[in-house]
Scaffold this motif. Structure first.
Motif, short mmCIF file in Angstrom:
data_model
loop_
_atom_site.label_atom_id
_atom_site.label_comp_id
_atom_site.label_asym_id
_atom_site.label_seq_id
_atom_site.Cartn_x
_atom_site.Cartn_y
_atom_site.Cartn_z
N PHE A 112 -6.24 -8.37 -0.97
CA PHE A 112 -6.98 -9.34 -1.76
C PHE A 112 -8.04 -10.08 -0.97
O PHE A 112 -9.14 -10.34 -1.46
N ASP A 113 -7.73 -10.45 0.27
CA ASP A 113 -8.66 -11.28 1.04
C ASP A 113 -9.90 -10.53 1.47
O ASP A 113 -10.89 -11.14 1.89
N PHE A 114 -9.88 -9.20 1.38
CA PHE A 114 -10.99 -8.41 1.92
C PHE A 114 -11.67 -7.54 0.86
O PHE A 114 -12.49 -6.69 1.21
N TRP A 115 -11.33 -7.69 -0.41
CA TRP A 115 -11.94 -6.90 -1.48
C TRP A 115 -11.74 -5.41 -1.24
O TRP A 115 -12.56 -4.59 -1.63
N GLN A 116 -10.66 -5.03 -0.60
CA GLN A 116 -10.50 -3.62 -0.21
C GLN A 116 -9.22 -3.04 -0.78
O GLN A 116 -8.17 -3.67 -0.73
N SER A 117 -9.32 -1.81 -1.29
CA SER A 117 -8.17 -1.08 -1.79
C SER A 117 -7.93 0.13 -0.90
O SER A 117 -8.87 0.69 -0.32
N GLY A 118 -6.67 0.53 -0.79
CA GLY A 118 -6.30 1.63 0.09
C GLY A 118 -6.36 2.98 -0.61
O GLY A 118 -5.38 3.42 -1.19
N PHE A 119 -7.53 3.65 -0.58
CA PHE A 119 -7.64 4.99 -1.14
C PHE A 119 -8.75 5.75 -0.44
O PHE A 119 -9.66 5.17 0.15
N SER A 120 -8.67 7.08 -0.51
CA SER A 120 -9.67 7.94 0.11
C SER A 120 -9.74 9.25 -0.66
O SER A 120 -8.78 9.62 -1.35
N VAL A 121 -10.87 9.95 -0.55
CA VAL A 121 -11.03 11.23 -1.22
C VAL A 121 -11.66 12.21 -0.24
O VAL A 121 -12.53 11.85 0.55
N SER A 122 -11.20 13.47 -0.28
CA SER A 122 -11.72 14.49 0.62
C SER A 122 -12.85 15.26 -0.06
O SER A 122 -13.07 15.16 -1.27
N THR A 123 -13.58 16.04 0.73
CA THR A 123 -14.72 16.78 0.19
C THR A 123 -14.28 17.85 -0.80
O THR A 123 -15.07 18.27 -1.65
N ASP A 124 -13.03 18.31 -0.70
CA ASP A 124 -12.57 19.32 -1.65
C ASP A 124 -11.79 18.72 -2.82
O ASP A 124 -11.09 19.42 -3.54
N GLY A 125 -11.90 17.40 -2.99
CA GLY A 125 -11.38 16.78 -4.21
C GLY A 125 -9.97 16.23 -4.14
O GLY A 125 -9.43 15.81 -5.16
N LYS A 126 -9.35 16.19 -2.97
CA LYS A 126 -8.01 15.61 -2.86
C LYS A 126 -8.12 14.09 -2.79
O LYS A 126 -8.93 13.53 -2.06
N LEU A 127 -7.28 13.40 -3.57
CA LEU A 127 -7.28 11.95 -3.63
C LEU A 127 -6.01 11.41 -3.00
O LEU A 127 -4.90 11.85 -3.31
N LEU A 128 -6.17 10.45 -2.09
CA LEU A 128 -5.05 9.83 -1.40
C LEU A 128 -5.13 8.33 -1.63
O LEU A 128 -6.20 7.74 -1.50
N PHE A 129 -4.00 7.69 -2.00
CA PHE A 129 -4.05 6.24 -2.20
C PHE A 129 -2.73 5.61 -1.78
O PHE A 129 -1.68 6.27 -1.74
N GLN A 130 -2.82 4.32 -1.47
CA GLN A 130 -1.65 3.56 -1.05
C GLN A 130 -1.07 2.86 -2.27
O GLN A 130 -1.70 2.00 -2.88
N SER A 131 0.16 3.23 -2.65
CA SER A 131 0.80 2.68 -3.84
C SER A 131 1.43 1.33 -3.54
O SER A 131 2.19 1.17 -2.58
#
Length: 212
Positions: A124-143
């Motif tokens: 919350f303090d940094f306006w940042q969410s934990g997720f990333s996406v690779s060039t081949d379309g894989k999505l990774l996120f922190q639940s």
């Protein structure tokens, strides 16, 4: 003294950093999360206004290395943003959304569609969410739902004195009299947070809000 958060560029071989985003003197805006678009010239970045007046709205902007005037893409997109397969990826209400984006006109071209059903963790303090996406379309996120936190007491000697019985409490703030603690709590361990006030003597808490 105010700290300025803005973006700089520097030659690959080294040299003096030069600002590529400008913050007017006296402004309370800050710039975060620069991300190049495929042309290698334009980049996305998030602008946050920190005066709390609501006169200016946070939002996603696009700038360029050619010193073109920055352009607001959307005031509804906040925090860190990724670009993949012609879409902007960002988090709203703890859900990752994908919205079509034209890199030629620098405009969104359609509605945003959800990619996840789980609550995504957000710092919350940094306006940042934990997720990333690779060039081949894989999505990774922190639940947020899979990583409940626990508050722990420590003495001045560094030894643990005890733990709160409930999990999912974060962002603790003492009351002025030191008798209670305000926290944001993931009550149902699903990533949805509420504000609670915890009575330290009685060791019970009460929900203060229904959201937020």
């Amino acid at each position: 003294r105010r700290v300025l958060f803005r973006s700089y560029r520097i030659p690959a071989g080294g040299g003096t950093p030069e600002p590529v985003t400008k913050i007017p003197e006296g402004s309370v805006e800050t710039h975060h999360f620069p991300l190049f678009l495929p042309d290698g010239n334009h980049f996305l970045y998030f602008v946050a206004w920190n005066d709390g007046s609501g006169a200016q709205r946070n939002g996603l902007n696009v700038g360029s290395l050619d010193a073109e005037a920055p352009k607001l893409i959307s005031s509804d997109i906040t925090g860190n943003v990724l670009f993949a397969s012609g879409h902007l990826l960002y988090v709203r209400d703890r859900t990752i959304l994908a919205q079509p984006f034209d890199t030629r006109t620098l405009r969104t071209t359609g509605p945003a569609l959800p990619l996840t059903q789980q609550e995504v963790d957000k710092f919350f303090d940094f306006w940042q969410s934990g997720f990333s996406v690779s060039t081949d379309g894989k999505l990774l996120f922190q639940s947020a739902g899979d990583a409940p936190s626990r508050l722990v007491w420590y003495g001045s000697n560094g030894k643990e004195l005890g733990q709160f019985p409930e999990i999912g409490y974060e962002g603790p703030q003492f009351s002025p009299d030191g008798r209670s603690l305000a926290v944001y709590a993931d009550d149902q361990h699903n990533g949805k947070h509420f504000i609670r006030v915890y009575d330290l003597k009685r060791q019970i808490s009460a929900r203060l809000t229904e959201g937020g």
